[in-house]
Motif scaffolding. Structure first.
Motif, PDB file in Angstrom:
ATOM      1  N   ILE A 183       0.821  -1.208   0.000  1.00  0.00           N
ATOM      2  CA  ILE A 183       0.000   0.000   0.000  1.00  0.00           C
ATOM      3  C   ILE A 183       0.856   1.260   0.000  1.00  0.00           C
ATOM      4  O   ILE A 183       0.395   2.331  -0.394  1.00  0.00           O
ATOM      5  N   GLY A 184       2.114   1.145   0.405  1.00  0.00           N
ATOM      6  CA  GLY A 184       3.031   2.269   0.388  1.00  0.00           C
ATOM      7  C   GLY A 184       3.285   2.842   1.769  1.00  0.00           C
ATOM      8  O   GLY A 184       2.528   2.607   2.712  1.00  0.00           O
ATOM      9  N   TRP A 185       4.399   3.562   1.891  1.00  0.00           N
ATOM     10  CA  TRP A 185       4.671   4.327   3.104  1.00  0.00           C
ATOM     11  C   TRP A 185       3.818   5.596   3.063  1.00  0.00           C
ATOM     12  O   TRP A 185       3.717   6.250   2.022  1.00  0.00           O
ATOM     13  N   ARG A 186       3.232   5.950   4.187  1.00  0.00           N
ATOM     14  CA  ARG A 186       2.285   7.067   4.208  1.00  0.00           C
ATOM     15  C   ARG A 186       2.897   8.354   3.645  1.00  0.00           C
ATOM     16  O   ARG A 186       2.259   9.056   2.856  1.00  0.00           O
ATOM     17  N   HIS A 187       4.111   8.693   4.027  1.00  0.00           N
ATOM     18  CA  HIS A 187       4.679   9.967   3.607  1.00  0.00           C
ATOM     19  C   HIS A 187       4.894  10.033   2.096  1.00  0.00           C
ATOM     20  O   HIS A 187       4.895  11.113   1.511  1.00  0.00           O
ATOM     21  N   GLU A 188       5.050   8.873   1.446  1.00  0.00           N
ATOM     22  CA  GLU A 188       5.173   8.859  -0.009  1.00  0.00           C
ATOM     23  C   GLU A 188       3.807   8.807  -0.684  1.00  0.00           C
ATOM     24  O   GLU A 188       3.614   9.407  -1.751  1.00  0.00           O
TER      25      GLU A 188
END
Length: 447
Positions: A183-188
């Motif tokens: 799902i990805g790192w939140r900041h990215e």
């Protein structure tokens, strides 16, 4: 649909039909002239069909800095195209009595529709449309970016087990993209842009990077004609990049982590080891690890359950897990949930003692035969729905396995010997390639 696409000269190379191990699951494969693979699995027991399009592109194919873009694009494919309004795709599927969805993994992204068999052509018309005719706006980006951020909130950030697993993966994979959450790192995720989405779409969403799997009440030749009509006219991407991944360096140091969270309801110990994946024509190691996982942690009759839950009740639950269906190296995982009054340190020590006892005792032949029988039964039951059939072939082909590998897998599992299992265990249980994690409440001490 696709009125604007110029018709291409249709010269299609047919691959010789490949048939499953029984007449109940005949499989026919074709390759279109533009490079798209077509797999047809006949099952005439019900007038239902499932169409799946698998792209050989998942989160591990993302460039650094845009984690989550593969999953983001999966959401965006339900927006407008040249021929459909935003949201109309699923509305049409539902209006025709069907269901549709999509999912993203590390190694692939897949889209499917399950409908009455006589609606297959309509599904192909719409699915082929969004392969190349997606029309995105900045408004779409802003709206759907909020959706995936909320999805991360619900599935990951609000779940300490998910956050813990995320950290375990990041510690296990030092250099490979499997260490980055799908799902990805939140900041990215917060900075994903229209340009990021269109770049991934333009690079990977092409027929020569896709596999069409149609399972159910169909005739292969008729499926081929429809595939020619709708997918065959789409040009291949001549600039499709070679699928090169970063590789793991030699893992020479065991890693440990603790994750503390006030929301943890049940602390537990998790252990993972770097493990080999299933490879084309070479599935024996993966088969041995599959059986080993069942033997160690596959229910209340498993070795870990016997040692930790019954002989010396230090745990209320134990499990072992292995899924070799990945393009690159995967993990073999174990979990021990301690009983009341048992510390995480004691639970970890009990796990180590149990593994040592297993390596000393070796394989229980009666248990091995029981596991093989259970695996054979589960594979037979998996043929009872078109979704399971499509998943089995699509997920395998998307990581480089072949139809023959899928068909051989049940027999490869049945051929696993006690010596195979013990050799796999000896190769696997290297402390240097392990990550041990403790999930705990933030009020607890680490001893």
């Amino acid at each position: 649909m696709l009125r604007h696409l110029a018709p291409l000269a249709a010269v299609f190379a047919l691959v010789a039909p490949a048939f499953g191990e029984t007449a109940e699951e005949p499989v026919t494969t074709y390759t279109l002239d533009n490079g798209m693979e077509v797999v047809v699995v006949e099952d005439h027991r019900a007038p239902v069909v499932q169409q799946m399009v698998w792209y050989r592109a998942g989160s591990a194919d993302e460039t650094r800095g845009v984690s989550g873009v593969a999953h983001f694009l999966e959401h965006l494919l339900f927006k407008a195209t040249d021929n459909l309004e935003s949201g109309e795709f699923s509305e049409v599927v539902a209006a025709n009595g069907g269901e549709d969805n999509a999912f993203t993994s590390y190694d692939y992204t897949a889209y499917y529709q399950r409908v009455a068999a006589d609606r297959l052509e309509l599904m192909m018309e719409m699915e082929s449309d969004r392969m190349k005719n997606l029309r995105l706006s900045e408004s779409d980006i802003l709206t759907e970016r909020d959706v995936i951020l909320e999805e991360r909130n619900q599935r990951t950030d609000n779940n300490p087990r998910s956050l813990f697993a995320e950290q375990m993966n990041a510690a296990q994979f030092l250099n490979h993209r499997y260490g980055t959450p799908v799902i990805g790192w939140r900041h990215e995720m917060e900075t994903l842009s229209l340009e990021d989405a269109l770049s991934f779409y333009g690079t990977y969403y092409s027929p020569n990077n896709a596999i069409l799997v149609v399972s159910g009440d169909v005739v292969p030749e008729e499926v081929l004609e429809l595939a020619k009509k709708y997918y065959g006219v789409i040009p291949a991407n001549p600039d499709l990049p070679e699928r090169i991944r970063t590789t793991e360096p030699p893992q020479t140091a065991a890693r440990r982590l603790t994750y503390k969270d006030a929301r943890v309801a049940q602390p537990y110990v998790s252990r993972s080891y770097l493990a080999p994946e299933r490879d084309p024509g070479d599935q024996e190691r993966a088969a041995a690890l599959t059986v080993l996982a069942e033997m160690l942690g596959g229910g209340t009759t498993s070795f870990l359950a016997e040692k930790l839950q019954f002989d010396n009740p230090t745990a209320v639950w134990t499990g072992a897990f292995y899924n070799g269906k990945s393009l690159d190296k995967t993990t073999f995982d174990m979990i021990v949930v301690p009983s009341d009054g048992v510390s995480l340190s004691e639970a970890e020590a009990a796990l180590d003692e149990a593994l040592a006892a297993f390596m000393e005792r070796g394989v229980d032949m009666e248990q091995l035969e029981r596991i093989k029988m259970q695996l054979r039964a589960s594979q037979i039951y998996a043929r009872d729905n078109v979704d399971g059939i499509g998943q089995r072939y699509g997920s395998a082909l998307a990581i480089g396995l072949t139809v023959q590998d899928v068909q051989d897998w049940p027999d490869v599992l049945q051929a696993v010997t006690a010596d195979d299992i013990m050799q796999a265990a000896r190769d696997l249980f290297r402390e240097e390639s392990s990550v041990t994690g403790w999930l705990m409440r933030d009020t607890e001490v680490t001893q």
